[in-house]
Design a protein around this motif. Structure first.
Motif, PDB file in Angstrom:
ATOM      1  N   ALA A 215       0.840  -1.208   0.000  1.00  0.00           N
ATOM      2  CA  ALA A 215       0.000   0.000   0.000  1.00  0.00           C
ATOM      3  C   ALA A 215       0.870   1.250   0.000  1.00  0.00           C
ATOM      4  O   ALA A 215       0.589   2.221  -0.709  1.00  0.00           O
ATOM      5  N   ASP A 220      -1.288   4.148  -1.773  1.00  0.00           N
ATOM      6  CA  ASP A 220      -2.705   3.894  -1.466  1.00  0.00           C
ATOM      7  C   ASP A 220      -2.971   4.321  -0.025  1.00  0.00           C
ATOM      8  O   ASP A 220      -2.859   3.521   0.907  1.00  0.00           O
ATOM      9  N   ALA A 223      -5.743   2.416   2.031  1.00  0.00           N
ATOM     10  CA  ALA A 223      -5.283   1.121   2.532  1.00  0.00           C
ATOM     11  C   ALA A 223      -4.292   1.306   3.675  1.00  0.00           C
ATOM     12  O   ALA A 223      -4.308   0.552   4.654  1.00  0.00           O
ATOM     13  N   LYS A 226      -6.206   2.024   6.784  1.00  0.00           N
ATOM     14  CA  LYS A 226      -6.860   0.807   7.269  1.00  0.00           C
ATOM     15  C   LYS A 226      -5.859  -0.127   7.941  1.00  0.00           C
ATOM     16  O   LYS A 226      -6.097  -0.643   9.043  1.00  0.00           O
TER      17      LYS A 226
END
Length: 294
Positions: A215, A220, A223, A226
């Protein structure tokens, strides 16, 4: 037949363009914030990488580094492990209260199992004189190092010598002592929560780290939020406030001061501090700054 060949050629050509476009986008995220006479680049780091990981392949990141006149890290002496040893002994060890006395039988059983897999002589006994926060840090690093990820190959340890060689100042938002106090000053329950979170993740630590690296490398940010923060935020909210949100507030306040000055600054701090609604870019935006993804 010719038409079919032309269609196949066109498909291959478009696929090649698409692949190049994806490759161009697949790079770690970097943001820029501008003050009246200043520019601050915000770059999220990973503190351990495989040797020779090609994270510097992005022209945007390379250009930002080269034009920056100073480097700001979480701590300035990130390359001086020896100076941290006395702090670890002072703040991380507790000979009078064995670690096992602070854990439930189930938690101790998990620690014993995970400690055995580290390969350290003595197994769980090695951790007995550690405070929970230090045991948690040890357990967070060990499986990654066994898998070939080296804290000595982290982004900060590549950046700092480059700035030092160019006679550009390297500064820190925190000191090593402040960082350790964030952990050592936590109540016992929060420290044990920190340790339990690492015990819960121990078996899957390498797989999760690989996902995080993927990620990060692709930029990203959703991501990253998360993987870095979501479970931590939901499962251990008090710990998340202490180790992430409060520190982000401190980083943001000092970056605001940089924006009031002049020159170009490259800020490199842990990637988890730059993503999500509690990340530094979000905090700066809430305070009226325009933060642009490069």
């Amino acid at each position: 037949m010719r038409r079919s060949r032309r269609l196949i050629s066109l498909a291959l050509f478009l696929a090649a363009i698409f692949t190049v476009a994806l490759s161009a986008q697949a790079e770690p995220a970097i943001w820029v914030v501008k003050g009246p006479h200043s520019t601050v680049y915000l770059f999220g780091t990973v503190h351990a990488l495989a040797k020779d990981d090609p994270w510097r392949s992005s022209p945007k990141i390379d250009a930002a580094i080269k034009q920056s006149q100073s480097l700001w890290l979480e701590i300035p002496n990130v390359d001086d492990a020896a100076s941290m040893q006395p702090l670890i002994m002072q703040l991380g060890m507790d000979q009078e209260h064995p670690l096992s006395s602070k854990l439930t039988p189930d938690q101790l059983a998990k620690l014993t199992k995970d400690a055995a897999s580290t390969g350290m002589p003595g197994g769980e006994a090695v951790f007995e004189s550690m405070k929970p926060w230090l045991a948690a840090l040890m357990l967070s690093l060990t499986p990654l190092m066994q898998a070939g990820y080296d804290p000595n190959s982290g982004v900060e340890l590549e950046l700092k010598p480059e700035f030092v060689k160019a006679n550009k100042p390297v500064k820190g938002f925190e000191t090593a002592e402040q960082q350790m106090h964030y952990l050592a000053d936590m109540p016992d329950k929060q420290q044990v929560d920190f340790l339990v979170s690492e015990l819960d993740d121990y078996d899957s630590a390498v797989d999760k780290f690989k996902q995080l690296l993927a990620a990060w490398s692709a930029g990203d940010v959703d991501a990253l939020d998360k993987l870095n923060n979501a479970e931590f935020r939901d499962k251990y909210p008090d710990l998340f406030q202490t180790l992430v949100v409060k520190r982000n507030q401190n980083f943001t306040a000092q970056i605001r001061d940089l924006l009031k000055g002049d020159g170009v600054t490259f800020v490199a701090i842990g990637a988890g501090h730059l993503v999500g609604n509690e990340g530094v870019p979000a905090m700066l935006e809430k305070q009226g700054y325009k933060v642009t993804r490069e």
